[in-house]
Design an enzyme around this catalytic site. Structure first.
Site, mmCIF file in Angstrom:
data_model
loop_
_atom_site.group_PDB
_atom_site.id
_atom_site.type_symbol
_atom_site.label_atom_id
_atom_site.label_comp_id
_atom_site.label_asym_id
_atom_site.label_seq_id
_atom_site.Cartn_x
_atom_site.Cartn_y
_atom_site.Cartn_z
ATOM 1 N N ASN A 633 0.834 -1.199 -0.134
ATOM 2 C CA ASN A 633 0.098 -0.025 -0.054
ATOM 3 C C ASN A 633 0.974 1.220 -0.048
ATOM 4 O OD1 ASN A 633 -1.752 2.296 0.696
ATOM 5 N ND2 ASN A 633 -3.045 0.837 1.861
ATOM 6 N N PRO A 634 1.047 1.949 -1.327
ATOM 7 C CA PRO A 634 2.017 3.056 -1.077
ATOM 8 C C PRO A 634 1.577 3.922 -0.212
ATOM 9 C CG PRO A 634 1.470 2.364 -3.355
ATOM 10 C CD PRO A 634 0.679 1.615 -2.595
ATOM 11 N N GLU A 707 11.044 0.077 9.560
ATOM 12 C CA GLU A 707 12.281 0.482 9.946
ATOM 13 C C GLU A 707 13.459 1.067 9.083
ATOM 14 O OE1 GLU A 707 12.699 -2.555 13.954
ATOM 15 O OE2 GLU A 707 11.605 -3.214 12.302
#
Length: 752
Positions: A633-634, A707
């Site tokens: 999901n951009p 991260e």
């Protein structure tokens, strides 16, 4: 052609509940007869409790009990070495176990009362006498006492050296060596830790802030000798955690302790100050020595790290290992040691180890590039590697060169003047810096359940967490696309031990781990639907080959024959099936791990403006180009990278937990003095997702983005500050006093 949801920028499915206040966090759950707890914290860092007088508190009408080490006895967990799945080696801290004080603000008493206000007031009436002992809390003053950890926490990989770094360094034409420091940092999520425990008919229900409901269930079962099936942990929403919720925290133990004894519901929460009494990113000292040939070939890397741990556990991080895999080099010497202090055990904090070690390595790479008089980006490209030299394996995929190229183009790196102090904007010195980032792309065993009802509604569930990363949304997208039904007909449930087992939400592995389980279970449901379609006589596809059929928007069809079709709900009706329920498991392929190293990568470009007179640093632009496999999901992924970059800016310029070594206590244990960025501190951030196809890493081809966004930011900013000023600040955070002091001490520190 099936409807595509994976890879599309879907809005958060939980967004409406959050913005309207309907989402309930751990402290929001209320039950009849609820009582409240308030924790009393120690005023010393080391010693013994010689006496506790709770009489004045207990005399108040409405105070139900005061728990201390004097009346908490014989809990089963006192005989266990490990009590949670994220515990490092050693002996975990056990509240109220004895009269020993091991760190400042250690819980020494718990007051339970009918109201929160009464519990808080009563806590002020408790008198605690101590026999204080000399404590030590300074990492830098105790480096000589460092030691190699005999055993690390789960997932820790001891560093592995190769070649002869000392000899190569001595013979090299160009070399640098430097020390890098950073103080402890605290997670400080917006939501404070809180637990509500309810004991009812021999069953325990607990609402807790956590990144792992199953871990808390395991912990509670071990501590209190309860059957896991009788302990239910619920955590539907988490208001940020960043690693602080990986281990069960004090209030969970205390709420359950009180609920079991009093047979009443109990809520216990931590104050902001008490949030500084457990876990933090450890203070670290790093020493690096790098050398290169005149042509810019990296010839040796020496990386030493000294990090703090508590007196009772050996907390380890993978700090120096990254320096052995990020660039091609035949001679690498790594060293990582711990120093025991009278503080609480450090705790994983977003990109643990990597954000620390990569900052130092990327700063050193920049220093060596200047010594070579070579563009820092060209120097990195020259030493690029497609092989993990530590394990002698190729990467499953690595589009880092594309990250460099696309990031540099968007940033305008080609216009950079290599000379420090050569770029200006009025009274501001302008600097551009670059850094590389890498992070593990792991997959953990996970389970998921899918329930498809005859009304066409699909409920998919797994006992994972959503700490704001968008887990609810991406799992909904995966389920909708794989099963072929409209996304508005899909509901994903999480955060409950009554749901299938899932790993801790951390390490950037949730999308790959739980997502793969969701994919598998929806494929299993799909197979059952297609089996009904070809086995049911009234179906238009009776006796068809199910492999030739597809499902899209809730319709079963043959893509080569548009004249036929049947809805999912209709085939279930014809087959006499009211629902289809499946539970499936997915896990990593061990053979793949033996053949490949799997990482995500990024290139970070930063622009700073430094006031020449005041030394203030403003990060005006950041471009972060990320290669992390398939982006599910951009929209939510971009949000994750933006958050990482903001935190990287914070780490580089602001965040620092300051210990008063006289008392062994963190002084700035509040949000007014623990500095983090506000809106005015953040300017333009551009996120680029570089196309990267990886059919090896996991069934979805995803690597996780939680991260990777933070890892290279501090290094890029530190390098930009040097480019702007000619001053190399190696002690994070980079504050104005350090910029001015170093400039004054040695204005000509580096000549280019």
């Amino acid at each position: 052609m099936t409807t595509k949801y994976i890879g599309k920028p879907a809005s958060r499915v939980d967004g409406l509940e959050k913005v309207t206040g309907k989402a309930r966090y751990s402290a929001d759950f209320k039950v009849e007869g609820l009582t409240y707890g308030f924790i009393v914290s120690s005023s010393i860092a080391k010693g013994k409790i010689t006496g506790i007088d709770s009489s004045r508190a207990l005399a108040l009408d409405g105070v139900l009990q005061v728990f201390t080490h004097e009346n908490v006895r014989n809990l089963p967990w006192f005989k266990l070495r490990y009590t949670d799945l994220d515990a490092p080696s050693g002996t975990p801290f056990r509240p109220f176990y004895d009269n020993t004080i091991r760190f400042s603000m250690q819980p020494v008493a718990l007051v339970i009362a009918e109201t929160f206000e009464l519990a808080r007031y009563a806590s002020s009436l408790i008198k605690v006498d101590y026999e204080e002992e000399t404590h030590t809390s300074s990492l830098y003053q105790n480096i000589s006492k460092s030691f190699k950890a005999p055993k690390g926490k789960i997932g820790y990989v001891p560093p592995k050296s190769r070649g002869n770094a000392d000899a190569a360094y001595e013979d090299a034409a160009f070399k640098i060596q430097a020390e890098y420091k950073h103080s402890a940092e605290h997670h400080n999520p917006m939501e404070l830790f809180s637990t509500t425990a309810i004991w009812d008919n021999e069953k325990l229900t607990v609402y807790d802030k956590t990144q792992g409901v199953s871990n808390c269930q395991f912990y509670i079962g071990n501590v209190f000798g309860l059957a896991y099936k009788d302990v239910r942990i619920i955590s539907p929403y988490v208001g940020g955690a960043f690693g602080s919720g990986l281990r069960p925290q004090h209030q969970l133990f205390m709420a359950v302790l009180a609920a079991l004894e009093l047979k009443r519901p109990v809520k216990v929460g931590l104050t902001r100050q008490q949030m500084f009494s457990f876990g933090h990113r450890p203070a670290t000292l790093q020493k690096l020595a790098l050398s290169a040939s005149p042509e810019g070939t990296l010839e040796s890397v020496r990386h030493e790290a000294y990090s703090e741990t508590s007196q009772f556990e050996n907390y380890t991080e993978v700090i120096v290992n990254w320096s052995a895999t990020m660039y091609a080099c035949e001679n690498v010497e790594l060293k990582y040691e711990l120093v025991k202090l009278d503080t609480f055990t450090p705790l994983d904090m977003r990109a643990p180890g990597a954000v620390t070690g990569v900052h130092a390595m990327e700063s050193a790479m920049d220093e060596l590039a200047y010594t070579l008089k070579m563009d820092p980006l060209i120097f990195r490209l020259k030493n690029y590697t497609d092989e993990d030299q530590v394990n002698e394996k190729p990467f499953s995929s690595k589009e880092l060169v594309a990250c460099y190229r696309e990031g540099a183009e968007k940033f305008g790196w080609a216009a950079r003047n290599v000379e420090p102090r050569s770029m200006r904007d009025g009274k501001n010195l302008v600097g551009w810096g670059v850094a590389t980032a890498a992070w593990d792309a792991n997959q953990m065993p996970s389970r998921a359940k899918a329930l498809l009802s005859i009304d066409g509604k699909l409920v998919v569930s797994s006992g994972t967490s959503d700490i704001g990363t968008g887990t609810y949304t991406i799992m909904t997208q995966i389920a909708a696309e794989i099963l072929g039904i409209a996304i508005e007909n899909v509901t994903f449930k999480l955060g409950d031990t009554n749901l299938p087992l899932a790993p801790l939400e951390g390490g950037s592995w949730t999308a790959a781990s739980v997502g793969s389980a969701v994919k598998t279970v929806c494929e299993d449901v799909r197979k059952i639907l297609l089996k009904h379609a070809v086995k049911t006589k009234a179906s238009p596809f009776y006796n068809y080959d199910p492999n030739k059929l597809q499902i899209d928007s809730g319709e079963i069809f043959d893509p080569n024959d548009s004249s036929k079709g049947i809805s999912v709900t209709e085939i279930m009706r014809l087959a006499g099936v009211n629902s289809i329920e499946e539970t499936s498991t997915s896990g990593p392929n061990p053979l793949v791990g033996r053949k490949y190293t799997m990482n995500s990568h990024a290139a970070v470009f930063a622009e700073v403006k430094v006031d020449e007179d005041l030394g203030t640093v403003d990060v005006t632009r950041v471009v972060c180009a990320v290669a992390a496999g398939k982006i599910l999901n951009p929209k939510t992924a971009r949000s994750q990278i933006l958050g990482g970059v903001v935190w990287g800016i914070s780490k580089a310029l602001e965040e620092e937990s300051k210990l008063d070594h006289q008392y062994g206590r963190f002084m700035n244990h509040n949000l007014s003095e623990y500095h983090v960025p506000v809106n005015k501190d953040i300017n333009d951030i551009e996120v680029i997702f570089v196309e990267e196809k990886d059919d090896i890493v996991n069934p979805l081809g995803v690597k996780g983005v939680g991260e990777i966004g933070i890892i290279g930011v501090a290094g890029a900013i530190a390098n930009a500050v040097f480019h702007a000023t000619g001053v190399r600040v190696r002690n994070l955070p980079i504050t104005m006093d350090k910029v001015l002091q170093i400039a004054e001490d040695d204005r000509n520190q580096v000549a280019v």
